[in-house]
Design a protein around this motif. Structure first.
Motif, PDB file in Angstrom:
ATOM      1  N   TRP A  37       0.751  -1.197  -0.162  1.00 47.27           N
ATOM      2  CA  TRP A  37       0.060   0.196   0.179  1.00 47.27           C
ATOM      3  C   TRP A  37       0.928   1.176   0.011  1.00 47.27           C
ATOM      4  CZ3 TRP A  37      -5.109   0.258  -1.142  1.00 47.27           C
ATOM      5  CH2 TRP A  37      -5.781  -0.888  -0.956  1.00 47.27           C
ATOM      6  N   MET A  38       1.782   1.140   0.747  1.00 50.12           N
ATOM      7  CA  MET A  38       2.934   2.480   0.709  1.00 50.12           C
ATOM      8  C   MET A  38       3.542   2.603  -0.759  1.00 50.12           C
ATOM      9  SD  MET A  38       4.539   1.723   4.360  1.00 50.12           S
ATOM     10  CE  MET A  38       5.879   2.974   4.152  1.00 50.12           C
ATOM     11  N   ARG A  39       3.853   1.520  -1.641  1.00 42.19           N
ATOM     12  CA  ARG A  39       4.188   1.566  -2.773  1.00 42.19           C
ATOM     13  C   ARG A  39       3.207   2.265  -3.665  1.00 42.19           C
ATOM     14  NH1 ARG A  39       6.192  -3.512  -1.578  1.00 42.19           N
ATOM     15  NH2 ARG A  39       8.240  -3.597  -1.224  1.00 42.19           N
ATOM     16  N   GLY A  92      12.039  -2.670   5.859  1.00 45.99           N
ATOM     17  CA  GLY A  92      11.604  -2.726   4.742  1.00 45.99           C
ATOM     18  C   GLY A  92      10.700  -1.242   4.363  1.00 45.99           C
ATOM     19  N   LEU A  93       9.854  -1.229   5.349  1.00 43.82           N
ATOM     20  CA  LEU A  93       8.875  -0.236   5.240  1.00 43.82           C
ATOM     21  C   LEU A  93       9.705   1.246   5.010  1.00 43.82           C
ATOM     22  CD1 LEU A  93       6.001  -1.394   7.786  1.00 43.82           C
ATOM     23  CD2 LEU A  93       6.331  -1.586   5.380  1.00 43.82           C
ATOM     24  N   LYS A  94      10.691   1.269   6.088  1.00 45.36           N
ATOM     25  CA  LYS A  94      11.250   2.616   6.320  1.00 45.36           C
ATOM     26  C   LYS A  94      12.094   2.849   4.821  1.00 45.36           C
ATOM     27  CE  LYS A  94      15.465   2.231   6.892  1.00 45.36           C
ATOM     28  NZ  LYS A  94      16.692   2.159   6.399  1.00 45.36           N
ATOM     29  N   ALA A 143       9.374   4.336   2.604  1.00 46.38           N
ATOM     30  CA  ALA A 143       8.771   5.500   2.966  1.00 46.38           C
ATOM     31  C   ALA A 143       9.903   6.571   2.459  1.00 46.38           C
ATOM     32  CB  ALA A 143       8.738   5.622   4.483  1.00 46.38           C
ATOM     33  N   LEU A 144      11.130   6.265   2.572  1.00 45.38           N
ATOM     34  CA  LEU A 144      12.330   7.075   2.134  1.00 45.38           C
ATOM     35  C   LEU A 144      12.296   7.482   0.638  1.00 45.38           C
ATOM     36  CD1 LEU A 144      15.277   6.218   4.309  1.00 45.38           C
ATOM     37  CD2 LEU A 144      13.758   8.302   4.370  1.00 45.38           C
ATOM     38  N   GLN A 145      11.756   6.283  -0.247  1.00 44.67           N
ATOM     39  CA  GLN A 145      11.462   6.280  -1.784  1.00 44.67           C
ATOM     40  C   GLN A 145      10.327   7.183  -2.157  1.00 44.67           C
ATOM     41  OE1 GLN A 145      11.328   2.309  -2.976  1.00 44.67           O
ATOM     42  NE2 GLN A 145      13.245   1.738  -2.286  1.00 44.67           N
ATOM     43  N   ASN A 146       9.609   7.150  -1.177  1.00 45.66           N
ATOM     44  CA  ASN A 146       8.356   8.041  -1.477  1.00 45.66           C
ATOM     45  C   ASN A 146       8.534   9.571  -1.186  1.00 45.66           C
ATOM     46  OD1 ASN A 146       6.800   5.727  -2.103  1.00 45.66           O
ATOM     47  ND2 ASN A 146       5.729   5.674  -0.103  1.00 45.66           N
TER      48      ASN A 146
END
Length: 281
Positions: free
Chosen positions: A195-197, A240-242, A245-248
């Motif tokens: 979902w973050m992607r 992995g979520l971090k 988040a940084l890529q976003n």
């Protein structure tokens, strides 16, 4: 990347000006840059709000009687964003916007709808339209609107289509961004990273909490209840979520744990989580 604490964690440790000042000093010393404030906690709150938050294990306390602008300035902490409700934003947009500006933030966050059916497709589409309209008005005032999820947005409005799908597709990207809470989507059984992607650069803030279990008494069964735990002590793939988040390109990470604090102490808990944040963010 800025690091903040959600004010909801602090209801039991900000009951007086002296207690609040000591708490904010410890938050600053732990390495946080600011707080994410809630309008219902910086003003005297209604009995209903106090009852609901207490039932959730997160009492509002008496912080509504304090001068938060002064306290945060003294502690050298900034306001990352201000949580509000959509009804207030629609009824009195100028007053809500002015309060955000006075606190030094340009971000207003809708924290989800109470007494609202997220399984009703028509209602969710109407909500998306309301969010876009409110966000358009804020943008004209130099502010931005974000939507914060819980787990209820994972309800299907029809087979294969969830409420959060509609909130993503039906809100105008020019006017509505997102504060993504990965704990609540993991709690709902979803793949938070996927979902973050999907959110991409519409994800402006990240609500971070680890999810795991902690023995709190004699072992009665081989199964422990899941709840929030300090960062790095649970089972979520926070690393992995971090990275996602940084890529976003998120602007800040906001810690919010829900009761279950180590030693039943929210400040001790946020200090422990700060160690993970220092190493990774």
């Amino acid at each position: 990347m800025r690091k903040a604490v959600q004010q909801i964690m602090l209801g039991t440790v900000t009951g007086s000006e002296t207690a609040a000042r000591a708490t904010l000093q410890r938050i600053k010393a732990a390495g946080y840059d600011g707080l994410e404030l809630n309008r219902f906690m910086i003003h005297p709150s209604s009995l209903m709000v106090r009852m609901m938050t207490r039932a959730a294990g997160m009492p509002t306390g008496k912080g509504g009687n304090l001068d938060w602008k002064k306290l945060m300035r003294e502690a050298d902490l900034s306001a990352i964003s201000l949580h509000t409700d959509l009804g207030s934003l629609e009824r009195e947009p100028d007053a809500v916007a002015e309060e955000a500006r006075e606190l030094g933030t340009d971000k207003l966050v809708i924290t989800g709808m109470y007494r609202f059916d997220y399984g009703d497709e028509k209602a969710v589409r109407e909500l998306a339209a309301r969010l876009s309209k409110a966000g358009e008005g804020l943008k004209k005032m130099g502010l931005s609107l974000l939507y914060h999820n819980h787990n209820v947005e994972l309800l299907q409005v029809r087979p294969g289509l969830r409420a959060y799908d509609l909130l993503l597709s039906e809100t105008d990207p020019a006017y509505v961004g997102f504060e993504f809470d990965s704990f609540w989507f993991a709690d709902g059984g979803a793949d938070a990273g996927e979902w973050m992607r999907r959110l991409g650069n519409r994800m402006k803030l990240w609500h971070i909490t680890d999810r795991g279990c902690r023995r709190s008494g004699p072992a009665m069964t081989p199964i422990l209840r899941q709840d929030s735990v300090e960062l790095g002590t649970g089972n979520m793939d926070l690393d992995g979520l971090k990275d996602i988040a940084l890529q976003n390109g998120i602007e800040a990470v906001v810690l919010e744990s829900h009761r279950n604090w180590i030693g039943k102490d929210p400040v001790k808990s946020l200090e422990l989580s700060a160690e993970w944040l220092k190493e990774r963010c």
